[in-house]
Design an enzyme around this catalytic site. Sequence first.
Site, PDB file in Angstrom:
ATOM      1  N   ASP A  50      13.866  -4.877  -0.434  1.00  0.00           N
ATOM      2  CA  ASP A  50      13.670  -4.595  -1.857  1.00  0.00           C
ATOM      3  C   ASP A  50      14.264  -5.749  -2.676  1.00  0.00           C
ATOM      4  O   ASP A  50      15.341  -6.250  -2.362  1.00  0.00           O
ATOM      5  CB  ASP A  50      14.345  -3.265  -2.220  1.00  0.00           C
ATOM      6  CG  ASP A  50      13.881  -2.737  -3.558  1.00  0.00           C
ATOM      7  OD1 ASP A  50      13.221  -1.683  -3.584  1.00  0.00           O
ATOM      8  OD2 ASP A  50      14.171  -3.370  -4.596  1.00  0.00           O
ATOM      9  N   ASN A 107       9.499   8.061  -4.006  1.00  0.00           N
ATOM     10  CA  ASN A 107       9.388   8.489  -5.396  1.00  0.00           C
ATOM     11  C   ASN A 107       7.911   8.681  -5.730  1.00  0.00           C
ATOM     12  O   ASN A 107       7.092   7.806  -5.440  1.00  0.00           O
ATOM     13  CB  ASN A 107       9.997   7.427  -6.325  1.00  0.00           C
ATOM     14  CG  ASN A 107      11.501   7.295  -6.131  1.00  0.00           C
ATOM     15  OD1 ASN A 107      12.195   8.285  -5.897  1.00  0.00           O
ATOM     16  ND2 ASN A 107      12.011   6.077  -6.200  1.00  0.00           N
ATOM     17  N   GLN A 114       8.886   6.606  -9.918  1.00  0.00           N
ATOM     18  CA  GLN A 114       7.974   5.659  -9.251  1.00  0.00           C
ATOM     19  C   GLN A 114       7.567   4.574 -10.247  1.00  0.00           C
ATOM     20  O   GLN A 114       7.098   4.875 -11.348  1.00  0.00           O
ATOM     21  CB  GLN A 114       6.723   6.378  -8.714  1.00  0.00           C
ATOM     22  CG  GLN A 114       5.822   5.434  -7.917  1.00  0.00           C
ATOM     23  CD  GLN A 114       4.623   6.125  -7.277  1.00  0.00           C
ATOM     24  OE1 GLN A 114       4.375   7.316  -7.509  1.00  0.00           O
ATOM     25  NE2 GLN A 114       3.873   5.379  -6.486  1.00  0.00           N
ATOM     26  N   VAL A 116       6.202   1.367  -8.818  1.00  0.00           N
ATOM     27  CA  VAL A 116       5.116   0.615  -8.164  1.00  0.00           C
ATOM     28  C   VAL A 116       4.160   1.638  -7.566  1.00  0.00           C
ATOM     29  O   VAL A 116       4.561   2.462  -6.724  1.00  0.00           O
ATOM     30  CB  VAL A 116       5.666  -0.332  -7.074  1.00  0.00           C
ATOM     31  CG1 VAL A 116       4.513  -1.043  -6.372  1.00  0.00           C
ATOM     32  CG2 VAL A 116       6.622  -1.360  -7.676  1.00  0.00           C
ATOM     33  N   HIS A 120       5.211   3.810  -0.957  1.00  0.00           N
ATOM     34  CA  HIS A 120       6.245   3.088  -0.210  1.00  0.00           C
ATOM     35  C   HIS A 120       7.399   4.030   0.100  1.00  0.00           C
ATOM     36  O   HIS A 120       7.689   4.943  -0.664  1.00  0.00           O
ATOM     37  CB  HIS A 120       6.744   1.862  -0.985  1.00  0.00           C
ATOM     38  CG  HIS A 120       7.148   2.151  -2.397  1.00  0.00           C
ATOM     39  ND1 HIS A 120       6.238   2.299  -3.422  1.00  0.00           N
ATOM     40  CD2 HIS A 120       8.367   2.341  -2.963  1.00  0.00           C
ATOM     41  CE1 HIS A 120       6.877   2.554  -4.547  1.00  0.00           C
ATOM     42  NE2 HIS A 120       8.182   2.587  -4.296  1.00  0.00           N
ATOM     43  N   ILE A 121       8.041   3.755   1.223  1.00  0.00           N
ATOM     44  CA  ILE A 121       9.215   4.535   1.624  1.00  0.00           C
ATOM     45  C   ILE A 121      10.431   3.622   1.504  1.00  0.00           C
ATOM     46  O   ILE A 121      10.482   2.559   2.128  1.00  0.00           O
ATOM     47  CB  ILE A 121       9.093   5.046   3.075  1.00  0.00           C
ATOM     48  CG1 ILE A 121       7.779   5.819   3.266  1.00  0.00           C
ATOM     49  CG2 ILE A 121      10.290   5.916   3.445  1.00  0.00           C
ATOM     50  CD1 ILE A 121       7.538   6.286   4.702  1.00  0.00           C
ATOM     51  N   HIS A 122      11.399   4.051   0.686  1.00  0.00           N
ATOM     52  CA  HIS A 122      12.668   3.313   0.611  1.00  0.00           C
ATOM     53  C   HIS A 122      13.505   3.711   1.832  1.00  0.00           C
ATOM     54  O   HIS A 122      13.583   4.900   2.176  1.00  0.00           O
ATOM     55  CB  HIS A 122      13.466   3.719  -0.626  1.00  0.00           C
ATOM     56  CG  HIS A 122      12.838   3.364  -1.930  1.00  0.00           C
ATOM     57  ND1 HIS A 122      13.215   2.268  -2.671  1.00  0.00           N
ATOM     58  CD2 HIS A 122      11.861   3.976  -2.649  1.00  0.00           C
ATOM     59  CE1 HIS A 122      12.509   2.216  -3.788  1.00  0.00           C
ATOM     60  NE2 HIS A 122      11.682   3.245  -3.807  1.00  0.00           N
TER      61      HIS A 122
HETATM   62  P1  5GP Z   1       9.833   2.847  -6.960  1.00  0.00           P
HETATM   63  O1  5GP Z   1      10.640   2.792  -8.218  1.00  0.00           O
HETATM   64  O2  5GP Z   1       8.355   2.738  -7.257  1.00  0.00           O
HETATM   65  O3  5GP Z   1      10.150   3.995  -6.062  1.00  0.00           O
HETATM   66  O4  5GP Z   1      10.242   1.587  -6.123  1.00  0.00           O
HETATM   67  C1  5GP Z   1       9.721   0.324  -6.316  1.00  0.00           C
HETATM   68  C2  5GP Z   1      10.673  -0.641  -5.685  1.00  0.00           C
HETATM   69  O5  5GP Z   1      10.019  -1.876  -5.527  1.00  0.00           O
HETATM   70  C3  5GP Z   1      11.915  -0.898  -6.527  1.00  0.00           C
HETATM   71  O6  5GP Z   1      13.079  -0.564  -5.785  1.00  0.00           O
HETATM   72  C4  5GP Z   1      11.836  -2.385  -6.862  1.00  0.00           C
HETATM   73  O7  5GP Z   1      13.095  -3.016  -6.838  1.00  0.00           O
HETATM   74  C5  5GP Z   1      10.914  -2.909  -5.768  1.00  0.00           C
HETATM   75  N1  5GP Z   1      10.117  -4.049  -6.187  1.00  0.00           N
HETATM   76  C6  5GP Z   1       9.421  -4.163  -7.349  1.00  0.00           C
HETATM   77  N2  5GP Z   1       8.795  -5.352  -7.394  1.00  0.00           N
HETATM   78  C7  5GP Z   1       9.114  -5.985  -6.231  1.00  0.00           C
HETATM   79  C8  5GP Z   1       8.753  -7.260  -5.701  1.00  0.00           C
HETATM   80  O8  5GP Z   1       8.035  -8.062  -6.302  1.00  0.00           O
HETATM   81  N3  5GP Z   1       9.271  -7.582  -4.477  1.00  0.00           N
HETATM   82  C9  5GP Z   1      10.075  -6.711  -3.778  1.00  0.00           C
HETATM   83  N4  5GP Z   1      10.516  -7.117  -2.589  1.00  0.00           N
HETATM   84  N5  5GP Z   1      10.419  -5.500  -4.255  1.00  0.00           N
HETATM   85  C10 5GP Z   1       9.942  -5.146  -5.463  1.00  0.00           C
END
Ligand code: 5GP
Length: 134
Positions: A50, A107, A114, A116, A120-122
Amino acid sequence: MIPFFIQKLFFYTWWKGKMKMCGCIFCKMAAHEMPANIFYEDDQCMVFEDINPQAPVHLLVIPKKHITSLNDAEEEDCNLLGHLLGVVARVAKEKKIDGSGYRTVINTNAEAGQTVFHLHIHVLGGRRLGWPPG
Ligand code: 5GP
Ligand code: ZN
């Protein structure tokens, strides 16, 4: 000969899929069109760090197929979802956080945070994680 309206329907479905993928950063990462610190990859998924880590280990496991969120996963994606979880366990072991413990988070939509819209799985670990989550 395929009727014209069926051809149009196929084209529309294909085009919609393409358009959805066009602006998706995780699709671009999966296609190696955008840089990522890749930790694992196979034909179905990719694992990378991340960009804004919330723990010493913070990986994202993504399917290469564009699925907007868990809400959009379909019956045909069940094997893929299972595969992603298998990969989570595998990378947790490789990162040596399997014993101490780690958290997996998906998320889904705005109130869950969420940001993105590509499933995706964190995978978070390497420190004690609080509960309940914020
Ligand atoms: P969400 O908030 O959708 O559950 O998680 C999206 C995650 O993607 C966030 O933790 C954010 O830091 C990560 N993220 C967003 N843009 C990028 C990127 O360009 N590269 C990487 N490696 N992670 C990203
Ligand atoms: Zn995508």
